[in-house]
Structure formats: structure tokens, C-alpha cells
Motif scaffolding. Structure first.
Motif, mmCIF file in Angstrom:
data_model
loop_
_atom_site.group_PDB
_atom_site.id
_atom_site.type_symbol
_atom_site.label_atom_id
_atom_site.label_comp_id
_atom_site.label_asym_id
_atom_site.label_seq_id
_atom_site.Cartn_x
_atom_site.Cartn_y
_atom_site.Cartn_z
ATOM 1 N N HIS A 134 0.822 -1.211 0.000
ATOM 2 C CA HIS A 134 0.000 0.000 0.000
ATOM 3 C C HIS A 134 0.859 1.266 0.000
ATOM 4 C CE1 HIS A 134 -4.028 -1.567 0.119
ATOM 5 N NE2 HIS A 134 -3.724 -2.395 1.093
ATOM 6 N N LEU A 135 2.061 1.155 0.530
ATOM 7 C CA LEU A 135 2.956 2.319 0.559
ATOM 8 C C LEU A 135 3.905 2.336 -0.636
ATOM 9 C CD1 LEU A 135 3.726 2.449 4.390
ATOM 10 C CD2 LEU A 135 2.105 3.828 3.082
ATOM 11 N N ASP A 136 3.634 1.443 -1.610
ATOM 12 C CA ASP A 136 4.355 1.462 -2.897
ATOM 13 C C ASP A 136 5.857 1.249 -2.741
ATOM 14 O OD1 ASP A 136 2.008 2.253 -4.542
ATOM 15 O OD2 ASP A 136 2.165 4.094 -3.361
ATOM 16 N N GLY A 137 6.309 0.665 -1.616
ATOM 17 C CA GLY A 137 7.740 0.435 -1.418
ATOM 18 C C GLY A 137 8.532 1.708 -1.189
ATOM 19 N N LEU B 59 8.309 5.365 8.469
ATOM 20 C CA LEU B 59 7.327 6.021 9.327
ATOM 21 C C LEU B 59 6.261 5.029 9.795
ATOM 22 C CD1 LEU B 59 6.896 9.351 7.327
ATOM 23 C CD2 LEU B 59 8.091 9.053 9.505
ATOM 24 N N ALA B 60 5.855 4.128 8.914
ATOM 25 C CA ALA B 60 4.857 3.126 9.293
ATOM 26 C C ALA B 60 5.425 2.170 10.335
ATOM 27 C CB ALA B 60 4.397 2.356 8.055
ATOM 28 N N ASP C 112 -5.896 6.548 6.476
ATOM 29 C CA ASP C 112 -5.608 7.894 6.961
ATOM 30 C C ASP C 112 -4.099 8.042 7.122
ATOM 31 O OD1 ASP C 112 -6.033 10.439 7.871
ATOM 32 O OD2 ASP C 112 -6.520 9.851 9.925
ATOM 33 N N ARG C 113 -3.372 7.694 6.089
ATOM 34 C CA ARG C 113 -1.923 7.555 6.188
ATOM 35 C C ARG C 113 -1.217 8.860 6.542
ATOM 36 N NH1 ARG C 113 -0.742 5.077 0.538
ATOM 37 N NH2 ARG C 113 -2.808 4.258 0.962
ATOM 38 N N PHE C 114 -1.802 9.991 6.163
ATOM 39 C CA PHE C 114 -1.078 11.253 6.397
ATOM 40 C C PHE C 114 -1.121 11.696 7.860
ATOM 41 C CE2 PHE C 114 -2.328 11.473 1.848
ATOM 42 C CZ PHE C 114 -1.043 11.271 1.350
ATOM 43 N N HIS C 115 -2.125 11.227 8.606
ATOM 44 C CA HIS C 115 -2.112 11.452 10.049
ATOM 45 C C HIS C 115 -1.297 10.377 10.751
ATOM 46 C CE1 HIS C 115 -5.732 14.018 9.251
ATOM 47 N NE2 HIS C 115 -5.115 14.761 10.158
ATOM 48 N N LEU C 116 -1.311 9.172 10.181
ATOM 49 C CA LEU C 116 -0.595 8.052 10.809
ATOM 50 C C LEU C 116 0.908 8.193 10.662
ATOM 51 C CD1 LEU C 116 -0.687 5.123 12.054
ATOM 52 C CD2 LEU C 116 -0.669 4.299 9.690
ATOM 53 N N LEU C 117 1.360 8.539 9.466
ATOM 54 C CA LEU C 117 2.790 8.476 9.160
ATOM 55 C C LEU C 117 3.474 9.803 9.480
ATOM 56 C CD1 LEU C 117 2.622 6.362 5.895
ATOM 57 C CD2 LEU C 117 2.759 5.611 8.273
ATOM 58 N N GLU D 9 0.283 4.930 -5.104
ATOM 59 C CA GLU D 9 -0.918 5.022 -4.285
ATOM 60 C C GLU D 9 -0.832 6.156 -3.264
ATOM 61 O OE1 GLU D 9 -3.502 2.212 -1.249
ATOM 62 O OE2 GLU D 9 -2.250 1.267 -2.762
ATOM 63 N N THR D 10 0.340 6.321 -2.659
ATOM 64 C CA THR D 10 0.512 7.381 -1.669
ATOM 65 C C THR D 10 0.382 8.757 -2.313
ATOM 66 O OG1 THR D 10 1.928 5.961 -0.327
ATOM 67 C CG2 THR D 10 2.111 8.332 0.034
ATOM 68 N N THR D 11 1.002 8.951 -3.463
ATOM 69 C CA THR D 11 0.887 10.228 -4.175
ATOM 70 C C THR D 11 -0.549 10.473 -4.595
ATOM 71 O OG1 THR D 11 3.117 9.820 -5.034
ATOM 72 C CG2 THR D 11 1.848 11.588 -6.058
ATOM 73 N N ARG D 12 -1.218 9.417 -5.037
ATOM 74 C CA ARG D 12 -2.611 9.556 -5.468
ATOM 75 C C ARG D 12 -3.494 9.977 -4.295
ATOM 76 N NH1 ARG D 12 -7.077 5.847 -5.700
ATOM 77 N NH2 ARG D 12 -8.600 6.585 -7.228
ATOM 78 N N ALA D 13 -3.283 9.375 -3.114
ATOM 79 C CA ALA D 13 -4.093 9.733 -1.946
ATOM 80 C C ALA D 13 -3.890 11.204 -1.586
ATOM 81 C CB ALA D 13 -3.718 8.840 -0.769
ATOM 82 N N TYR D 14 -2.634 11.664 -1.662
ATOM 83 C CA TYR D 14 -2.329 13.065 -1.359
ATOM 84 C C TYR D 14 -2.991 13.990 -2.392
ATOM 85 C CZ TYR D 14 0.313 17.397 -0.800
ATOM 86 O OH TYR D 14 0.657 18.704 -0.612
ATOM 87 N N ALA D 15 -2.827 13.651 -3.674
ATOM 88 C CA ALA D 15 -3.381 14.489 -4.736
ATOM 89 C C ALA D 15 -4.906 14.526 -4.665
ATOM 90 C CB ALA D 15 -2.922 13.972 -6.097
ATOM 91 N N ARG D 16 -5.516 13.417 -4.275
ATOM 92 C CA ARG D 16 -6.985 13.385 -4.154
ATOM 93 C C ARG D 16 -7.452 14.306 -3.029
ATOM 94 N NH1 ARG D 16 -10.583 9.988 -6.597
ATOM 95 N NH2 ARG D 16 -12.664 9.833 -5.640
#
Length: 699
Positions: free
Chosen positions: A75-78, A85-86, A104-109, A199-206
Motif C-alpha cells: 500500500h505504501l508502494d515500497g 514512518l509506518a 488515513d496515512r497522512f495522520h498516521l505516518l 498510491e501514496t501520491t494519489r491519496a495526497y493528490a486526491r
């Protein structure tokens, strides 16, 4: 001048003599990799394990923990920073807790190392830093690309992200800029460049897209783009080879899912979702994702306007798709029949020949699966009448297939063979995809597979084996799971077991189970479990095979099953006798005979009568021999009337064995040799070997 400088940067320096090496993300294991030792060798997993142990000494990568760890890394695309951070959060939440919170990766990480640069202490800070360094058109492009769930072409990106503040002429440069800054990844396909957001970049951009207030606008644009793409693609089904079509459209499945997720959400647009659902049915069908198709079509039907205002053509299309999906996920249930019946009613009103044929086909399959063979004949004849006036020259051969199948189950093998041979000897499509979409599998391949069983029944075992194998080869070439399952269940598995080729049966049953389980095809998975049970019994593991077969048939008896139920009941009866439970075996055979009489599924009656005779002998009641002889004679009579030489051989072998025990060897030899001499092939198959051995003992 000879000096070399190694520099790391988020983008090329654009200096003279510069060589660029893009550092990839750490390798992550495939989703289906269950080998824990292999998984722990991947760079992303090794980094996570190392950092997790530093944060939590009690972290031990056992099977469950490793599964959660690999899911996190995927999920963190390596991405190394995200993984570090995870892993640091394992002490607070545990591995499975971290995996559950990645939405909610941006609050978690957060909580990177104190000595790190500020923009490397949280994942959000890293992405904020990169985002702020972009030009405004690049920022607009990045956040709008977040609506893509999978890979996309430059053409697709341009069609979706353009607006008054981002002209189409600027999109290529913006995408190129995002690639150079490692925010969009690029890879060369055979035909063009493909791009995707991690995926991480996509979540941020969304998140950024949502904050801009543009999410609904561009999510709709994205859904409409893929609806138009598949509507256009479906017109190509008859013109492109299946591998080429799938190469172009199969990889879009993630974007279809994302678009439908938005369309049927509270903030979405159901009409757009309905259009995309209908357009995507061929994709689900060819990927054999029938369970997913059923769920999406159900969702689309539920969203239609009330009856007075709904689009009847769209309703018809959805109902036909629902019936097809139910057919292979639930079987011959009332909902399957209702969906096809309603689709046929609307098609009649709209005078839509294509959907009349689709609905009639679906109702025919439903009746065959529910063992309503007489009704199936009626539907097949109606299909053929309509097909005769269709502009599709290949519709009539499908009608031949339908009639041939029904005649086979009625026990009329010669007529059945004639219809199937006429279909297979006539014209057939050069591109099979449209027919797979219309009929859910390739009718020509499955006709060949059923012909294999008919050839065995008529006394051509070698031709049956060769025909079944050819059906498998054609199904494998099509690379379509439902067609493949049909080919194995209707031809390869059945014929291998009938001829006694247990090694081939083992291979075929394994593939049938693998494909039916992988694609969620409950209909064929039930067949696979029954075949596996029969194989165990024939290999001598009667206890395990009997338990498995009993359990599967008990489960299936609660639902309408299909025409291959009778052979499995016959095997169950014989297995119960071997287990010393002859009275139960007799009750099973009697039920199978009653069922055959009620449904007109007569093709297995000769064998059921023969097995009943063997059970009667084993029970040893007074006059058992006379009763058994009468049953064997009746079995032979049924076989002769059905032109089923192989059943006749089995019946004659059982009767000859009985007479041999009664010292009527001369009669036995005359009877059995007369049948045996009519065979011209298959002398290495189980039944002919047994008959030859018995004849030798009768001399």
C-alpha cells in the motif's frame, strides 16, 4: 575534467554530461505470494522488519504479522520514507493496527527522526514540499490525475484534466514535468507510454483535489471518459483478436471500479454509473469476474428511476447481464430465471432481436441447469426460429448447439451428435469475444466438449479423448475462465473418468477447481468438488471420497442443480455399497431414477439401472439374481434404444459376470462378445480391458 560527481535530487539537474538514474521504490512481493521465506527477502519488507524491530523489540514476523507487513509495504508502494514512518508506529498500534489505519496515512505516518530535515519528518510534509515546488499548471494536473486508479495514457489524461485554466496543449508538458519530479511514474508499453500515480501520491493528490472543490467535476469526467471508452471498445469486439482487445481494455478494470465507486456514491451520478456498468459488462465477462459483475449490475438496477420513467433499453441490458452473472454465481435459482424472463419481455416489446436471443439463451441454460429438459427443447426451438431470420449468420449454429445439448440429455445421442456436428462443421467466428460476451462462454468450444461425451457413449473412446483434449486446447487458447471451466467439466473431466484415465482426470480436476475458485464460479466449483470426490473413490480412498461427495451433494440438494447431478448420484450409490451401506446405495439409485423420470433427463438411465442391479445382488435378498438380471437386461435395452454402445457394454459385462457365476458361461460369452466386437477403438480403456478379461475367463 576527469572528475565525476554523484548527486541525488528529486528531478534531473539538466547539466551538460548528466546521466540520470531513477532510483526505483523498494521491491514488494506479489499479492498472492504466500511463501514467508521469499516474502522476507524483498527490500521493502526487510526495511520494515528492521525498523519495526528497532521500535518494538517484541515484533516477530510470523505468518500473520508478515501478511500484514507485506500489505503495508504494498500500500505504501515500497517508498522507504513511508515504510520507515509506518514501522515506527508498530509500537503504538501493532502491525495489524498500522495496516488498518493506512486509509488515513497522512495522520498516521508522522514522527520521523529528529535529525531529519523538516520535510522528511512526516509523509505529508514530504509531499507538501514537493507539491509547493510545482508550477500552478503542474499542481492542477497532479491533483486532477488523482481520479485515475490505475495506469493511464497521455490521451486519457488530456481528456480528463483539461479545463479553461488548463488547455489541452499544456497537459503533455505538465505530465512530463511531474514525471521528471518523480510524482508520476512512466513506463513504455508496446504501443505507447503509460503513466500512473503511486498510491501514496494519489491519496495526497486526491485530498488536494477535494480541497479545491473540483473532485465531483473531474470524478464525473473520469467516469464518462471510461464509459465512452468501453462503448467504443465494445464495437471492436468482433474486429480484434481477444489478446489484443484484452491488452487494450483489460488493464482498465481498476479505473472502472473507481469510477463506479464515485458514480453510485451520495455525491455521484447514478445515470453515469448505469451507462458505465452496461459498457463494462463485456470486460467483466471476459475477465470471468461474474461475482463482481453481479454486484455492480444489482447496484445499477437499484438506482434506476421508478418504472414509469426508467429507460427500458438500459433495464433490459442490465437484466440480461444480471441473469448471466447469477447463472454462474448462484446457479438455477428463481432470480436467474426472473432476470432473463423480464429481459425477454422487454426485448419482445422493443423488437430487439439480439436481446431476444440473449434472453432465450439464458432461459435455456437455466432450464438445462435445473434439469427441465423438455422446456429447454422448447426454448432452443424458439431460439432457432428467431435466429433463422437474424442478420447474424452464426446465430443459427448456436441454436443447433442448444438443441443438440437438450437431445443428448434426453438420451437421443445420434440426433444430438448430428446437431453438434453440424454446428462444428459449419461457419464459426474468426474472433470469439462477441460470442463470449453474448453467451458468457464460447459456444463452439463447449459444443466440442459435450460432443466428446456423446462420442464416448456411442462407443468411440479414443475419439472422445481426442475431442475433449481439443476442446481444452481451444479453451486455453481463448484464455477465458468460464469457457475453460465448461471445457473441463463437460468434456475433459467426464471423459477421463469414463475411460478410466485417472492421471488425466487428476490434471483436469485440479485446473477446474483452481479456475473456478480463483474466479468465484460457484457453479463450476461444485462440479470440481464432485469430480475430486469421484477421483478419490476411484483411486481407492473410498472413505474420504464418499464423505466429500456426500457433503457436496447434500449441500447442492438444497438448491436447483444441473443435469450432471445423475452421474454423481450414481457414484455416490456405488461408494456407499463399497462402504457396506448397500441399503443407502439402493435408496440413492432409486431417487436418481425417479429424478430422471421426472425431468426427462434420460441419458444416464441405462447406467443407473445397471448399478441398481449390482446393488440388488450385493444385498442378496431372495430372488436377487433374477431381479438383478432383469435390471441388467433393462439397462441394455435402454442403451440400445439410445445408441449408447458404451452403456451397452457395461450392462452386458454385468450380466455376463452374473451368468458366469451361475455357470451359464456360453450365454455370457455370446452376449458379451457380440457387444465387444462392435468396438473399433478404445481397447486400452478401462471398460474394454475389463470386458476382454471377462471374455478370456469365459473360454
Amino acid at each position: 575534467p576527469a572528475a565525476s560527481l554523484l548527486a541525488t535530487s528529486r528531478e534531473p539537474l539538466r547539466e551538460s554530461g548528466e546521466y540520470v538514474y531513477r532510483v526505483p521504490s523498494l521491491a514488494v512481493p506479489a499479492e498472492d505470494n504466500q511463501d514467508i521465506d521469499d516474502v522476507l527477502r524483498y527490500g521493502a519488507v526487510r526495511l520494515f522488519v528492521s525498523r519495526a524491530r528497532a521500535a518494538e523489540p517484541r515484533y516477530v514476523p510470523d505468518i500473520r504479522v508478515t501478511a500484514a507487513t507485506t500489505a503495508i509495504c504494498r500500500h505504501l508502494d515500497g517508498i522507504p520514507l513511508a515504510i520507515e514512518l509506518a514501522a515506527a508506529r508498530v509500537a503504538a498500534f501493532g502491525v495489524e493496527g498500522v495496516a488498518a489505519r493506512l486509509g488515513d496515512r497522512f495522520h498516521l505516518l508522522t514522527g520521523g527522526r529528529r535529525m531529519a530535515l523538516p520535510h522528511q519528518q512526516t509523509l505529508r510534509a514530504t509531499l507538501d514540499w514537493s507539491y509547493e515546488l510545482l508550477s500552478e499548471p503542474e499542481q492542477i494536473t497532479l491533483r486532477r490525475l488523482a481520479v485515475f486508479a490505475g495506469g493511464f495514457s497521455l490521451e486519457a489524461a488530456t481528456a480528463v484534466v483539461v479545463s479553461h485554466d488548463l488547455p489541452a496543449s499544456e497537459v503533455p508538458d505538465c505530465v512530463a514535468g511531474l514525471v521528471s519530479r518523480s510524482l508520476v511514474s512512466a513506463s513504455a508499453s508496446e504501443l505507447s507510454m503509460q503513466y500512473r500515480l503511486l498510491e501514496t501520491t494519489r491519496a495526497y493528490a486526491r485530498e488536494r483535489l477535494s480541497e479545491s472543490g473540483e473532485l465531483a467535476t473531474f470524478a464525473r469526467r473520469h467516469a464518462e471518459y471510461f464509459s465512452a471508452l468501453f462503448e467504443r471498445g465494445n464495437t471492436e469486439l468482433g474486429a480484434r483478436p481477444v489478446t489484443e482487445w484484452m491488452a487494450g481494455y483489460g488493464k482498465q478494470i481498476d479505473d472502472v471500479r473507481a469510477a463506479l465507486g464515485w458514480a453510485f456514491s451520495p455525491s455521484g451520478n447514478a445515470a453515469v454509473g448505469v451507462a458505465l456498468t452496461i459498457a463494462a459488462v463485456p470486460l467483466w465477462t471476459h475477465l470471468s469476474l461474474m461475482e463482481e459483475c453481479r454486484g455492480r449490475v444489482d447496484q445499477a438496477l437499484a438506482s434506476l428511476e421508478p418504472a414509469a420513467g426508467r429507460d427500458r433499453r438500459r433495464e433490459m441490458q442490465l437484466l440480461a447481464a444480471l441473469g448471466a452473472a447469477l447463472m454462474y454465481t448462484k446457479g438455477a435459482v428463481p432470480e436467474t430465471r426472473a432476470a432473463f424472463a423480464r429481459a425477454l419481455e422487454i426485448a419482445d416489446d422493443l423488437e430487439d432481436t439480439d436481446y431476444r436471443l440473449r434472453a432465450l439463451w439464458g432461459l435455456w441454460v437455466h432450464c438445462m441447469n435445473a434439469s427441465d429438459v423438455r422446456q429447454a427443447i422448447s426454448l432452443a426451438e424458439r431460439f432457432s426460429r428467431i435466429a433463422a431470420h437474424s442478420t447474424d449468420l452464426l446465430a443459427s449454429p448456436v441454436g443447433d448447439r442448444m438443441i443438440g445439448f437438450a437431445l443428448h440429455f434426453l438420451g437421443k445421442q445420434a440426433d444430438a451428435r448430428r446437431h453438434l456436428a453440424r454446428m462444428l462443421d459449419g461457419p464459426r467466428p474468426s474472433v470469439h469475444v462477441p460470442y463470449i460476451v453474448r453467451f458468457q462462454f464460447d459456444p463452439w468450444v463447449t459444443a466440442r466438449s459435450r460432443l466428446a461425451t456423446i462420442l464416448w457413449l456411442q462407443g468411440h473412446p479414443d475419439q472422445a479423448l481426442a475431442t475433449a483434449q481439443r476442446g481444452v486446447d481451444e479453451a486455453v487458447a481463448l484464455n477465458h475462465a468460464v469457457t475453460l471451466c465448461n471445457a473441463f467439466a463437460q468434456g475433459a473431466c467426464s471423459v477421463a473418468l469414463l475411460t478410466g484415465d485417472l492421471e488425466a482426470a487428476e490434471r483436469f480436476v485440479t485446473v477446474l477447481l483452481e479456475y473456478s475458485e480463483r474466479h468465484g464460479l460457484a457453479f463450476w466449483r461444485a462440479d470440481g468438488r464432485c469430480f475430486r470426490s469421484v477421483l478419490l473413490i476411484k483411486r481407492g480412498d473410498n472413505v474420504r471420497g464418499l464423505d466429500m461427495l456426500s457433503a457436496t451433494l447434500d449441500e447442492l440438494s438444497k438448491t436447483p442443480f444441473h443435469t450432471r447431478y445423475d452421474p454423481f448420484l450414481a457414484e455416490l450409490a456405488e461408494a456407499r455399497c463399497r462402504a457396506g451401506r448397500a441399503p443407502e446405495g439402493l435408496a440413492t439409485i432409486d431417487w436418481a431414477l425417479e429424478r430422471a423420470a421426472a425431468t426427462d433427463g434420460r441419458w444416464y438411465v441405462a447406467e443407473l439401472l445397471r448399478i441398481k442391479g449390482e446393488i440388488v445382488l450385493q444385498l442378496g435378498a431372495p430372488n436377487a439374481a433374477l431381479a438383478a438380471e432383469a435390471l441388467f437386461r433393462e439397462s441394455i435395452d435402454w442403451a440400445q434404444r439410445q445408441d449408447a454402445l458404451s452403456w451397452e457394454l457395461r450392462g452386458a459385462t454385468s450380466l455376463a459376470r452374473l451368468w458366469h457365476g451361475q455357470r451359464r458361461g456360453s450365454q455370457a460369452r455370446v452376449l458379451l462378445s457380440a457387444v465387444y466386437r462392435r468396438f473399433t477403438e478404445g481397447f486400452g480403456t478401462a471398460d474394454l480391458i475389463a470386458a476382454k478379461a471377462l471374455l478370456a475367463s469365459l473360454r
